[in-house]
Design a protein around this motif. Structure first.
Motif, PDB file in Angstrom:
ATOM      1  N   UNK A 230       0.846  -1.191   0.000  1.00  0.00           N
ATOM      2  CA  UNK A 230       0.000   0.000   0.000  1.00  0.00           C
ATOM      3  C   UNK A 230       0.886   1.248   0.000  1.00  0.00           C
ATOM      4  N   UNK A 231       0.281   2.391  -0.239  1.00  0.00           N
ATOM      5  CA  UNK A 231       1.044   3.629  -0.433  1.00  0.00           C
ATOM      6  C   UNK A 231       1.922   3.981   0.763  1.00  0.00           C
ATOM      7  N   UNK A 232       1.406   3.799   1.973  1.00  0.00           N
ATOM      8  CA  UNK A 232       2.128   4.289   3.140  1.00  0.00           C
ATOM      9  C   UNK A 232       2.825   3.263   3.983  1.00  0.00           C
ATOM     10  N   UNK A 233       2.717   1.972   3.634  1.00  0.00           N
ATOM     11  CA  UNK A 233       3.255   0.945   4.519  1.00  0.00           C
ATOM     12  C   UNK A 233       4.637   0.440   4.118  1.00  0.00           C
ATOM     13  N   UNK A 234       5.131   0.826   2.960  1.00  0.00           N
ATOM     14  CA  UNK A 234       6.331   0.171   2.445  1.00  0.00           C
ATOM     15  C   UNK A 234       7.619   0.597   3.146  1.00  0.00           C
ATOM     16  N   UNK A 235       7.785   1.877   3.447  1.00  0.00           N
ATOM     17  CA  UNK A 235       9.051   2.350   4.006  1.00  0.00           C
ATOM     18  C   UNK A 235       9.001   2.426   5.527  1.00  0.00           C
ATOM     19  N   UNK A 236       9.679   1.507   6.179  1.00  0.00           N
ATOM     20  CA  UNK A 236       9.756   1.518   7.646  1.00  0.00           C
ATOM     21  C   UNK A 236      10.485   2.764   8.118  1.00  0.00           C
ATOM     22  N   UNK A 237      11.503   3.182   7.388  1.00  0.00           N
ATOM     23  CA  UNK A 237      12.288   4.360   7.777  1.00  0.00           C
ATOM     24  C   UNK A 237      11.404   5.597   7.833  1.00  0.00           C
ATOM     25  N   UNK A 238      10.583   5.810   6.801  1.00  0.00           N
ATOM     26  CA  UNK A 238       9.708   6.982   6.759  1.00  0.00           C
ATOM     27  C   UNK A 238       8.684   6.944   7.892  1.00  0.00           C
ATOM     28  N   UNK A 239       8.160   5.756   8.173  1.00  0.00           N
ATOM     29  CA  UNK A 239       7.171   5.621   9.252  1.00  0.00           C
ATOM     30  C   UNK A 239       7.805   5.908  10.608  1.00  0.00           C
ATOM     31  N   UNK A 240       9.000   5.390  10.830  1.00  0.00           N
ATOM     32  CA  UNK A 240       9.679   5.591  12.115  1.00  0.00           C
ATOM     33  C   UNK A 240      10.040   7.061  12.317  1.00  0.00           C
TER      34      UNK A 240
END
Length: 309
Positions: free
Chosen positions: A169-179
């Protein structure tokens, strides 16, 4: 927002929601960079439709207009981040209407909804448009997500999963961006580590213990297998941004730990032994439904008259 004792704070709903929206910008920006114009169009569609739905409903019902509190915008943005970039924009619009109208407003508006509106809408879309919601394309190639490959017994590149060079999905792929967004929320005092920390630790323990049962090729507490599960799917986005929703999570400190444990166990059960490779959305929604019971069990006992001495 919390159980007693209470401390007066200058924080307002609009300020908190605005900070959450800012914290979601890294994941949103990476999603747009990773998936291009379709991702941007989906995020704009879900956000704008969510705000418009709340405005029109409150206008028609002669209620106070609350779109300035940013809660509708955050709901729309979260739903967009949970959508596949290849899904048609009208599907995102339907999801936004469902989230705001059915899950939020018909139950009394902000503070009264019994589950996270964005996740409620995502599950509604998964049941209604399963094919489109589970079809992922990356670099022009249609393929399974890393979690689906992992469930099938294949190996995955955990570094690509950490960075975000994977379908999803659009927002789940990058762990770095989420963290990065999660750290911002912690520094701003919007969330703490009770729920997401307990959720993630419980999930790691569950996968470490039972991973080899679901996949015989996996060792006991296999670090590569656990890391892949942590970086794959919606775990990080769900743990930091949706499980911590003030309205649908427990207000008692002990209850937040219990809530996190339930989330971790349910996510592990769904991922390892369920029919789907993912399970975060359903785990959070089921846990939302258990919040009243969790709060009743963990409510602090009053001292003094009528209480314990």
């Amino acid at each position: 927002m919390s159980s007693s004792p209470h401390i007066r704070s200058k924080a307002t709903t609009s300020n908190i929601m605005m900070l959450v929206a800012i914290a979601l910008l890294p994941a949103s920006a990476f999603g747009v960079w990773n998936f291009g114009l379709p991702a941007f169009g989906m995020l704009v569609t879900t956000t704008v439709v969510a705000v418009l739905t709340e405005y029109i409903y409150e206008k028609l019902m002669h209620k106070k207009i609350t779109i300035n509190d940013w809660s509708a915008a955050v709901t729309g943005l979260l739903l967009g981040l949970n959508m596949p970039p290849t899904a048609p924009w009208w599907m995102g619009a339907i999801g936004s209407v469902f989230a705001i109208l059915i899950v939020k407003q018909l139950f009394g508006g902000l503070g009264q909804n019994f589950m996270n509106p964005a996740l409620g809408a995502r599950c509604f879309l998964l049941l209604s448009f399963t094919s489109q919601m589970t079809s992922f394309v990356y670099d022009g190639v249609t393929g399974a997500t890393p979690l689906a490959q992992l469930k099938a017994g294949n190996t995955v590149n955990t570094m690509d999963m950490l960075i975000g060079r994977i379908p999803g999905t659009i927002g789940e792929t990058s762990v770095i961006a989420i963290v990065i967004g999660a750290i911002f929320l912690i520094l701003m005092g919007v969330i703490d580590l009770r729920i997401p920390g307990t959720y993630i630790v419980t999930f790691v323990i569950f996968v470490g213990i039972f991973g080899h049962i679901a996949n015989p090729d996996v060792g006991f507490f296999d670090p590569q297998y656990i890391t892949a599960h942590l970086c794959g799917g919606g775990l990080m986005l769900g743990a930091w941004f949706m499980a911590t929703d003030y309205v649908t999570s427990p207000i008692t400190p002990k209850g937040q730990f219990v809530y996190g444990i339930i989330l971790g166990v349910l996510t592990g059960l769904f991922r390892l032994f369920g029919g789907s490779a993912e399970g975060v959305s359903y785990a959070i929604i089921i846990s939302n439904l258990l919040v009243p019971l969790i709060e009743r069990v963990t409510l602090p006992k009053p001292f003094g008259k009528g209480g314990e001495k």
